[in-house]
Design a protein around this motif. Structure first.
Motif, mmCIF file in Angstrom:
data_model
loop_
_atom_site.group_PDB
_atom_site.id
_atom_site.type_symbol
_atom_site.label_atom_id
_atom_site.label_comp_id
_atom_site.label_asym_id
_atom_site.label_seq_id
_atom_site.Cartn_x
_atom_site.Cartn_y
_atom_site.Cartn_z
ATOM 1 N N UNK A 94 1.793 8.076 6.349
ATOM 2 C CA UNK A 94 0.356 7.911 6.129
ATOM 3 C C UNK A 94 -0.359 9.256 6.166
ATOM 4 N N UNK A 95 0.039 10.092 7.125
ATOM 5 C CA UNK A 95 -0.568 11.421 7.213
ATOM 6 C C UNK A 95 -0.363 12.194 5.927
ATOM 7 N N UNK A 96 0.833 12.100 5.370
ATOM 8 C CA UNK A 96 1.143 12.814 4.133
ATOM 9 C C UNK A 96 0.289 12.295 2.984
ATOM 10 N N UNK A 97 0.126 10.985 2.941
ATOM 11 C CA UNK A 97 -0.667 10.379 1.886
ATOM 12 C C UNK A 97 -2.130 10.829 1.977
ATOM 13 N N UNK A 98 -2.648 10.910 3.195
ATOM 14 C CA UNK A 98 -4.022 11.395 3.384
ATOM 15 C C UNK A 98 -4.168 12.828 2.923
ATOM 16 N N UNK B 143 0.856 -1.181 0.000
ATOM 17 C CA UNK B 143 0.000 0.000 0.000
ATOM 18 C C UNK B 143 0.894 1.233 0.000
ATOM 19 N N UNK B 144 0.273 2.363 -0.141
ATOM 20 C CA UNK B 144 1.093 3.538 -0.383
ATOM 21 C C UNK B 144 1.685 4.128 0.888
ATOM 22 N N UNK B 145 1.349 3.601 2.032
ATOM 23 C CA UNK B 145 1.915 4.207 3.247
ATOM 24 C C UNK B 145 2.770 3.225 4.039
ATOM 25 N N UNK C 48 5.624 11.634 8.633
ATOM 26 C CA UNK C 48 4.441 10.803 8.805
ATOM 27 C C UNK C 48 3.893 10.407 7.443
ATOM 28 N N UNK D 93 1.847 12.627 -3.072
ATOM 29 C CA UNK D 93 2.254 11.445 -3.820
ATOM 30 C C UNK D 93 3.568 10.938 -3.221
#
Ligand SMILES: Nc1ncnc2c1ncn2[C@@H]1O[C@H](COP(=O)(O)OP(=O)(O)OP(=O)(O)O)[C@@H](O)[C@H]1O
Ligand SMILES: [Mg+2]
Lengths: 230, 298
Positions: free
Chosen positions: B184-188, B93-95, B182, B192
């Motif tokens: 996951x935080x960045x992805x939210x 996954x992306x995070x 962070x 990219x």
């Protein structure tokens, strides 16, 4: 605007956690997703956000197949998510944290500042915290910041994961009041809120879904349609 | 401070500036993917060869060969990210990030591959790059420096300043910092994360290659020339606090000065060991480094 989950299946560490979750999150409605600890609430939201791979099923936003897109696309598509564990950037200030999605989406300055002002109007506490580092706020304050950050992109859908968990009663009341305000100011928004204790959200729920062991059912008896205050 | 001390301090700081060119990239990679790139020294080696061969074999002016070395390093970084780093997060996954020995093995393998590849294709002999200026010695009060070294240090300082400014303020710099702190935080937030890591690898490869190019007139590049600078960079990244760019810069200067004084006042033969001693002291008494966070996830 509709966000459709169609027989979504997700496994974590080889264990099937969601076994065919289907539901529709629609504009102008507040949907509450109730479930015990470990029922799969967070997993459902993470699947929507593209943070977990699906074993099967579909997630579509207005017909747009979200499975085709990487996770960060959700923000661009207008889906905001405030995770239960906040996920702030510790060395950026609270304001930088809230602005971050605007930066990533390359919003123009006027638009970004407009949204920021709107967020500060909803959540005035954030204005007082804005110079603090993301790593320097309490858990409850962090939840507010995560909500603010989600609002920066939530043009269509706002996902909140257990917003009340761990909040002191006063802060929880504050948060609930904010959600009420939000409903008034942004009537078009589709809201999906998870909770393990249903009572807290009864007042603002249009629809209540129950998730149990990775399956969703509509809760009988509670749907109060058309109570959206305008 | 006597004259010799001033000379030692200035020369130590200059050495530190070159260390910083290497260490910044290593630190950025650690920040964004939480891995140690064991092929970092080979980016440096490739940069030294690229500059030397472009300038000598193709007859390109040094002032063009120098930025070209950066480009070669950046391309190598890009290729490395696309082909070898993707599996770290693509299927996860992306995070999330793969949390096993994959990165150690694959970057170590890349290091061995590049050393042997250059050895076979170009040869095991040492190559000396052309200096940027012919001035042999510059005397500044008590300080004695070769013209090339002084000029190279000036260029390195400028490059470091630009890099630090980009990371602090630029569009991608801010996003890279967010992903590092962070993921996951960045992805939210719509960042990219894959693109952020490509940019980091390109910048990191470019900077290391640039360091190799700048030093090629003094290091006599051979295929294994990157090993020592890489070890120094690992030490610096730990001293500075894993993932911290300002920490890496300060720790680089610190190590440069310590080595410079240590080589004269303690032992010349052991000058490469001071860093390791420092490393052990830090690991014992301040494991988070100068600027490191004990926990970076919130
Ligand atoms: N990292 C993980 N490793 C293994 N199993 C996990 C992991 N994360 C979640 N699970 C499992 O997935 C299931 C659903 O978890 P999920 O976090 O979605 O529940 P939840 O409804 O959000 O619960 P809570 O109210 O505690 O937040 C649980 O049975 C849990 O044990
Ligand atoms: Mg949960």
């Amino acid at each position: 605007m509709t966000l459709v989950l169609d027989k979504v299946q997700v496994s974590i560490e080889g264990v099937r956690v969601l076994r065919g979750v289907s539901c529709e999150i629609v504009e102008r409605k507040t949907t509450i997703l109730i479930g015990r600890n470990g029922a799969g609430k967070t997993t459902t939201l993470r699947a929507i956000m593209g943070l977990l791979a699906l074993d099967g099923g579909d997630i579509r936003l207005d017909g747009d197949d979200l499975r085709k897109h990487p996770a960060h696309y959700r923000a661009r598509a207008g889906i905001g998510y405030a995770p239960e564990d906040r996920r702030l950037v510790p060395e950026m200030t609270i304001e930088e944290n809230i602005r971050l999605p605007g930066l990533a989406l390359n919003l123009d300055k006027g638009e970004l500042n407009g949204r920021l002002e709107e967020i500060y109007t909803f959540l005035p506490q954030l204005r007082d915290l804005r110079k603090r580092p993301g790593g320097g706020v309490s858990g409850g304050q962090g939840k507010m910041v995560a909500l603010g950050r989600a609002l920066m992109v939530a043009r269509k859908v706002l996902l909140l994961d257990e917003p009340f968990q761990g909040l002191a009663p006063a802060l929880a009341l504050d948060y609930a009041r904010t959600l009420g305000e939000l409903r008034k100011h942004r009537p078009e928004l589709a809201l999906l809120i998870t909770e393990s204790t249903p009572a807290l959200l009864d007042a603002i729920a249009d629809r209540t879904l129950q998730i149990e062991r990775g399956e969703i059912s509509e809760q009988a008896g509670s749907p109060r349609t058309e109570n959206v205050a305008v | 401070m006597s004259g010799i001390d001033v000379d030692l301090a200035v020369n130590g700081l200059i050495t530190g500036v070159f260390y910083a060119l290497m260490a910044i990239g290593l630190s950025l990679i650690f920040g964004i993917l939480k891995i140690v790139n064991f092929a970092h020294g080979e980016f440096y080696m490739v940069g030294a060869y690229a500059y030397t061969l472009i300038a000598l074999a193709l007859g390109v002016p040094v002032w063009i060969a120098l930025p070209l070395a950066f480009v070669v390093g950046a391309l190598l970084g890009w290729l490395t990210e696309r082909t070898l780093m993707r599996p770290l997060y693509a299927g996860y996954t992306s995070w999330g990030l793969m949390r096993d020995e994959y990165a150690v093995i694959v970057t170590f393998g890349l290091s061995l591959f590049l050393i042997n590849f250059v050895d076979k294709v170009i040869g095991p002999y040492a190559y000396r790059g052309p200096p940027l200026v012919e001035t042999s010695r510059v005397v500044l009060g008590p300080v004695l420096i070769s013209g090339h070294r002084l000029l190279a240090a000036g260029i390195a300082i400028a490059v470091i300043a630009v890099t630090a400014a980009l990371i602090k303020w630029s569009f991608w710099g801010q996003q890279i910092r967010a992903v590092s702190q962070n993921r996951l935080g960045a992805s939210l937030a719509g960042i990219d994360t894959a693109k952020a890591s490509v940019i980091v690898f390109m910048l990191s490869g470019g900077l290391a290659a640039f360091a190799g190019a700048l030093l090629s007139p003094v290091i006599n590049a051979s295929p294994d020339v990157g090993i020592f600078p890489a070890i120094k960079s690992y030490i610096i990244v730990v001293l500075g606090g894993m993932g911290s760019v300002p920490g890496a810069i300060i720790a680089s200067l610190f190590l440069g000065v310590i080595e410079s004084f240590g080589a004269v006042y303690i032992s010349f033969q052991y000058r490469d060991a001071f860093g390791l001693i420092l490393l052990m002291l830090f690991l014992l008494f301040r494991p988070q480094g100068l600027f490191g966070e004990k926990g970076r996830e919130v």
